[in-house]
Every structure is written in C-alpha cells, then in structure tokens.
Design a protein around this motif. Structure first.
Motif, PDB file in Angstrom:
ATOM      1  N   GLU A   1       0.810  -1.222   0.000  1.00 56.48           N
ATOM      2  CA  GLU A   1       0.000   0.000   0.000  1.00 56.48           C
ATOM      3  C   GLU A   1       0.840   1.268   0.000  1.00 56.48           C
ATOM      4  O   GLU A   1       0.586   2.172  -0.806  1.00 56.48           O
ATOM      5  CB  GLU A   1      -0.977  -0.011   1.177  1.00 56.48           C
ATOM      6  CG  GLU A   1      -1.998   1.117   1.080  1.00 56.48           C
ATOM      7  CD  GLU A   1      -3.171   0.934   2.036  1.00 56.48           C
ATOM      8  OE1 GLU A   1      -3.726   1.949   2.503  1.00 56.48           O
ATOM      9  OE2 GLU A   1      -3.534  -0.236   2.316  1.00 56.48           O
ATOM     10  N   PRO A   2       1.849   1.412   0.882  1.00 54.35           N
ATOM     11  CA  PRO A   2       2.657   2.641   0.804  1.00 54.35           C
ATOM     12  C   PRO A   2       3.417   2.790  -0.507  1.00 54.35           C
ATOM     13  O   PRO A   2       3.614   3.913  -0.984  1.00 54.35           O
ATOM     14  CB  PRO A   2       3.620   2.508   1.993  1.00 54.35           C
ATOM     15  CG  PRO A   2       3.573   1.078   2.398  1.00 54.35           C
ATOM     16  CD  PRO A   2       2.226   0.587   2.037  1.00 54.35           C
TER      17      PRO A   2
ATOM     18  N   ARG B   1       7.813  12.804   3.548  1.00 60.30           N
ATOM     19  CA  ARG B   1       8.029  12.036   4.773  1.00 60.30           C
ATOM     20  C   ARG B   1       7.775  10.547   4.526  1.00 60.30           C
ATOM     21  O   ARG B   1       8.496   9.689   5.042  1.00 60.30           O
ATOM     22  CB  ARG B   1       7.119  12.557   5.889  1.00 60.30           C
ATOM     23  CG  ARG B   1       7.459  13.974   6.355  1.00 60.30           C
ATOM     24  CD  ARG B   1       6.497  14.496   7.396  1.00 60.30           C
ATOM     25  NE  ARG B   1       6.591  13.759   8.634  1.00 60.30           N
ATOM     26  CZ  ARG B   1       5.582  13.119   9.220  1.00 60.30           C
ATOM     27  NH1 ARG B   1       4.397  13.111   8.636  1.00 60.30           N
ATOM     28  NH2 ARG B   1       5.750  12.472  10.353  1.00 60.30           N
ATOM     29  N   GLU B   2       6.740  10.239   3.749  1.00 60.12           N
ATOM     30  CA  GLU B   2       6.471   8.835   3.467  1.00 60.12           C
ATOM     31  C   GLU B   2       7.550   8.245   2.562  1.00 60.12           C
ATOM     32  O   GLU B   2       7.896   7.059   2.694  1.00 60.12           O
ATOM     33  CB  GLU B   2       5.104   8.659   2.813  1.00 60.12           C
ATOM     34  CG  GLU B   2       4.721   7.199   2.626  1.00 60.12           C
ATOM     35  CD  GLU B   2       3.273   6.993   2.230  1.00 60.12           C
ATOM     36  OE1 GLU B   2       2.740   5.915   2.526  1.00 60.12           O
ATOM     37  OE2 GLU B   2       2.679   7.906   1.625  1.00 60.12           O
TER      38      GLU B   2
ATOM     39  N   LEU C   1       9.684   5.091   3.649  1.00 69.26           N
ATOM     40  CA  LEU C   1       9.708   3.884   2.837  1.00 69.26           C
ATOM     41  C   LEU C   1      11.141   3.447   2.552  1.00 69.26           C
ATOM     42  O   LEU C   1      11.462   2.245   2.613  1.00 69.26           O
ATOM     43  CB  LEU C   1       8.962   4.133   1.524  1.00 69.26           C
ATOM     44  CG  LEU C   1       8.507   2.909   0.724  1.00 69.26           C
ATOM     45  CD1 LEU C   1       7.690   1.966   1.584  1.00 69.26           C
ATOM     46  CD2 LEU C   1       7.709   3.347  -0.491  1.00 69.26           C
ATOM     47  N   VAL C   2      12.021   4.384   2.260  1.00 66.05           N
ATOM     48  CA  VAL C   2      13.432   4.058   2.038  1.00 66.05           C
ATOM     49  C   VAL C   2      14.040   3.447   3.297  1.00 66.05           C
ATOM     50  O   VAL C   2      14.784   2.458   3.235  1.00 66.05           O
ATOM     51  CB  VAL C   2      14.220   5.317   1.611  1.00 66.05           C
ATOM     52  CG1 VAL C   2      15.726   5.039   1.620  1.00 66.05           C
ATOM     53  CG2 VAL C   2      13.786   5.779   0.229  1.00 66.05           C
TER      54      VAL C   2
ATOM     55  N   SER D   1      15.430  -0.387   3.645  1.00 72.05           N
ATOM     56  CA  SER D   1      16.812  -0.600   4.095  1.00 72.05           C
ATOM     57  C   SER D   1      16.852  -1.500   5.323  1.00 72.05           C
ATOM     58  O   SER D   1      17.686  -2.415   5.409  1.00 72.05           O
ATOM     59  CB  SER D   1      17.471   0.751   4.416  1.00 72.05           C
ATOM     60  OG  SER D   1      17.476   1.589   3.281  1.00 72.05           O
ATOM     61  N   ALA D   2      15.939  -1.238   6.283  1.00 77.12           N
ATOM     62  CA  ALA D   2      15.882  -2.068   7.485  1.00 77.12           C
ATOM     63  C   ALA D   2      15.515  -3.506   7.141  1.00 77.12           C
ATOM     64  O   ALA D   2      16.072  -4.464   7.699  1.00 77.12           O
ATOM     65  CB  ALA D   2      14.879  -1.484   8.473  1.00 77.12           C
ATOM     66  N   GLY D   3      14.572  -3.670   6.215  1.00 70.90           N
ATOM     67  CA  GLY D   3      14.185  -5.012   5.800  1.00 70.90           C
ATOM     68  C   GLY D   3      15.327  -5.754   5.142  1.00 70.90           C
ATOM     69  O   GLY D   3      15.553  -6.948   5.409  1.00 70.90           O
TER      70      GLY D   3
END
Length: 519
Positions: free
Chosen positions: A332-333, A477-478, A482-483, A487-489
């Motif tokens: 969705e995002p 901001r979104e 999202l970036v 990156s965390a994923g």
C-alpha cells in the motif's frame, strides 16, 4: 563464463534494468497522473497490451530465444556465416513484421474483442480502444527489430545496450503522457504516439554497437538459409512457451473487462510494480544465462549446463523471494507513493495494493520459469515448454473463474501466481527427465534458508510499520520512511542469511568484494 562472471554480468544488466524500471515507474506515474484508473486508461492499457503481448511472443519470446542458440552455434563455427545469418534473418523479419503490423491495424476491432470482450457493452470505450490499438500496433515492428539487435549483441556477450534500450521506450511514453497529450484530441492519442516514439528510440540505440561489432544489418534475401529454417522451426513453440505468463495476463485482462471499471487498471499498475524486481534480477539473470547455456549445449557439455542452471536458479530465488515478501508487506505505501497523484484516488491505491500482494506471491516462480525455459531453448528444445505452458494456462483459467466471483480482480492476480508455480514445477520435472539428475536438493536447502530469512524480514517490517511509522502518510516524509523501511528489511534479511550461513549471500558479497578490490 564462470559463476562469478555470470553474476557480474547479471549485475551489469540488472543495473541498466534498474534504471529502465525506474523510468518505467516514472512512466506509469505519468500515466496515472494524467489519466488515473478511469475508462480512458482502461482503453489505453488494453490497446497497449496487444502489441506488448506480441512483443513477448515474437520479440523477447520467440525471436530472442530461438535466435541466440542458433546464432551462437553458427558464430562459434564460422563468424562470417554468422554475419550472413544475421543479415538474412533481419531482412526476413522486417518483411514479416510489416505484414503483421498491417494485419493488426486492419483487424483491430476483432483483436480488441478477443482481448476485452466486456468493452463491447460500452460502444464509446470500445471505439476508443480500437482507435488506440490501430495507432500503437506498428510498435511491434519497431520493438521486434530491436529484439533482433538484442539477440545479436547478447550472443556476442554485450549486454549493456540491450538492457538499457527500454529506458528510451519509457521516455517516449512519458513525453506522450505529459507533452503530446496536451496537443492531441483525444488527449490519450498523445500517449499512443508516445509509444511509437519510444519504439523508434528503442531500436535506434542498438545501431552504433552493431556497427562496432561488424553486424550492422544489411538487406540479404535467402529465406531457405539452414540457420533461418532452424530459427523458424523453434519460433512458434518458443513463442507459446516463453510467453505463458503474458497469455495468462491476457486471460485475466479478458475476465477483468467484465468487472467494474478500474479493474483492468488496478491489475496493470500492480503488474508494473511487480515487474520491477522481476526485471532487475530475474530477467537480467535469464538474459546473461542464455548465451552461456547455449555455449555449453553447443559443446555438448551437459554437466556444465546443469551446473549453470542450478546456479541461475539459486541466485534468482535468493533475490526474488525477499523481494516478494517486501512487496507484500509494503504494497500500500509503495502504490500510494508512486501513483496517488492527480486523478489516481485513495481507493485506487487500496485496490491496486491488494492486487500487488497477490501478484507478489508468484514473483519467485515467474523468475524461476525464465531460467528453466532458457535451459530448454539452449538445447534447442522448444516443444517441452509448450506442453508445460498449456497445463499452466488451463490451471490459470480454472482458478481465475473460481476466484473472481468472490475476490474480484484480486482473485485474477492470485490465479496467475499459482499457475506460475505449477509451470515452474512442471518444467523442472520435464527437464530432469530429459537431462537426468539436476542436483536440486542443494537448491532446496538454500530456498528454505531464504524463505526463513524472508519471513523474519516480513515480521520485522510489520513491527516497524505498526510501531514507528503507522501515521506517516503522504509527501516526502512517506518517501523517506519507505526508504528506511526497505533498508531495514534488507539488513534484517541479510543478517538472518549470515546467521543461517546462506551460500548465496556469501557468493553475492564475494563478487562485490572482488569488484571493489579491482577498483
């Protein structure tokens, strides 16, 4: 090529494909901004879907897959004869494509009925779709000649120009959506003209490199050339086998035409996002592997061929499985950031995101089929993929009819994913019967580790999404959020891979270290 060389060249192709996919997303954002998910967008997507399917059938599908093994075999035996084969095939292709384009323009009303019969209930929408189809159809002439050029250059182990050519296609459509559409009536005509402009650019970019390698096309008429006969003998079944996914897309487009307005567009936008990771790695690896597999087949070194096949499958699944997991969690995002502008509404975002989730399930299977199909074509077996494709298509139609009543367009996306899984399993089974033991157990262990790492990544992303970023919606901001999430994923996935001692992750970073050392 060694495994490291394959990975490096796939990385080069993947880089240009990444740029292509970025411009492709910009293209789709431009279309979404200008035309949204309305009836006029449905008409364009159906009109563009028709030559796009033929592109997969006759260009990237039948032509490239049939041409590369035969050209590679000829080039290794006699480079001068390979030049003659190139010229003869170019000349014959140009004549055939001119005829196909003429017939396509002439038969557009019947073709549109075949692809989207549901449009006939709205005469205005149907007429617009036919009109756009007639404008866009010559694109198949341009892109198929570009595919011929791609086949020659890929066989010569030059991958950069072919991988970057679709960038120019996307730029042409962007010019059409945001420029030409303001000067045409109806505005969507400008979008259709942008397709033709992009096709011209896509063909032109190959010419300097063909000249550099001494394969600039010349008119040479000899339809009875043995190499041409061999290519033509492979093309028809290769077209069907290689384009099974596109056939399945046509099936769901036909069924979606009977659903409420917007269904075709939801599936189109979702499919475009899903093809982003597919193109960056799945198609890139398949592109690089085909000439190598063809080399091994020409040398009758079938053990090396099977080793290369295993390597391609391992690496493509290593990257496509986490990509699928990330798309499912962040659907969705991603859709909102890319498309929710202009006439593309919040409801369109939700509907497209749901379709993307179900499309993403099939991403690893579609990527895998690209590898296994090329293994068949490298040994000049174009019939076996046809048989598996036929079963897969029947399975897709059955599931689509079963799911669409309750799930709408989401059921159609799920049907494609499940039928792709069936196709991959069948191809592996048939290739094993043909070539003997493939050593797939080693791949199985790697896939299990990758799947576990992906599951950890998905849980971690859900946690971050619900704990820290649940109220971040819209604007820059979104985009930043999202970036950070992606990156965390990625870090969580790679962390788990190293904990599990995943072989693919180690090989991937070893190649990166070698490249860094050379610099």
């Amino acid at each position: 090529m060694s495994e490291g060389e394959i990975l490096k060249r796939a990385g080069h192709v993947g880089f240009f494909t990444l740029i292509s996919r970025i411009t492709g997303l910009l293209r789709d954002m431009a279309i979404a901004y200008a035309f949204g998910a309305r009836a006029v967008a449905d008409a364009f997507f159906v009109a563009f879907r028709i030559p796009n399917l033929l592109r997969r059938l006759f260009a990237e599908g039948a032509l490239t897959i049939s041409f590369v093994p035969v050209f590679t075999e000829t080039y290794r035996r006699d480079p001068e004869e390979a030049k003659k084969l190139a010229n003869v095939s170019w000349s014959l292709l140009a004549v055939v494509l001119a005829g196909i384009s003429f017939l396509g323009i002439l038969l557009s009303p019947w073709i549109v009925r075949l692809i989207a019969w549901g449009f006939t209930s709205d005469p205005e929408k149907f007429r617009l779709t036919v009109f756009l189809t007639r404008i866009i159809f010559p694109y198949i002439f341009l892109v198929s000649l570009a595919a011929w050029a791609m086949g020659v250059l890929n066989s010569l182990k030059h991958f950069a120009a072919p991988a970057s050519s679709s960038i120019f296609m996307n730029l042409g459509i962007i010019v059409g959506a945001l420029g030409l559409s303001y000067f045409t009536n109806p505005p969507v005509l400008g979008l259709a003209l942008g397709v033709l402009l992009g096709g011209i650019w896509q063909l032109w970019i190959h010419f300097p490199f063909l000249k550099k390698f001494g394969f600039f096309p010349k008119v040479q008429w000899d339809p009875s050339h043995p190499g041409v006969k061999k290519i033509l003998g492979m093309m028809l079944p290769a077209a069907f086998g290689a384009a099974v996914y596109q056939f399945n897309v046509i099936v769901i487009t036909q069924l979606a035409s009977f659903l409420p307005a917007g269904a075709v567009s939801y599936l189109w936008y979702a499919d475009r996002i899903m093809e982003f990771p597919l193109g960056i790695w799945g198609i890139a690896m398949a592109t690089v592997l085909l000439p190598s597999l063809s080399d091994h087949a020409a040398e009758r070194d079938y053990e090396k061929l099977k080793e290369t096949l295993r390597y391609g499958l391992r690496m493509v699944l290593f990257l496509s499985i986490p990509a699928a997991g990330g798309l499912m969690v962040l659907a969705e995002p991603i859709v909102r950031l890319l498309f929710e502008h202009g006439t593309f509404s919040a409801d369109s975002t939700v509907q497209t995101a749901h379709a993307l989730i179900f499309f993403a399930i099939g991403l690893p299977f579609i990527s895998g089929v690209r590898i296994t199909s090329n293994a068949f074509y490298s040994v000049q077996d174009s019939k076996s993929p046809v048989k598996t494709a036929a079963v897969s298509m029947g399975f897709n139609l059955l599931l689509a009819l079963l799911f669409m009543g309750r799930m709408g367009h989401n059921g159609l996306a799920l049907a494609i994913s499940l039928s792709s899984f069936v196709n991959l399993l069948l191809q592996l089974w048939v290739f094993r019967r043909k070539m003997g033991h493939l050593g797939l157990k080693a791949i199985g262990w790697g896939v299990l580790k990758t799947a576990l790492s992906t599951l950890v990544m998905m849980v971690f992303l859900k946690f971050l999404q619900g704990t820290f970023f649940y109220d971040v919606v819209g604007g820059w901001r979104e985009a930043v959020w999202l970036v950070l999430l992606i990156s965390a994923g990625l870090l969580s996935f790679l962390g788990m891979e190293f904990i599990l001692r995943g072989r693919e992750a180690q090989e991937f970073f070893l190649v990166l270290q070698k490249r860094g050392g050379k610099r």
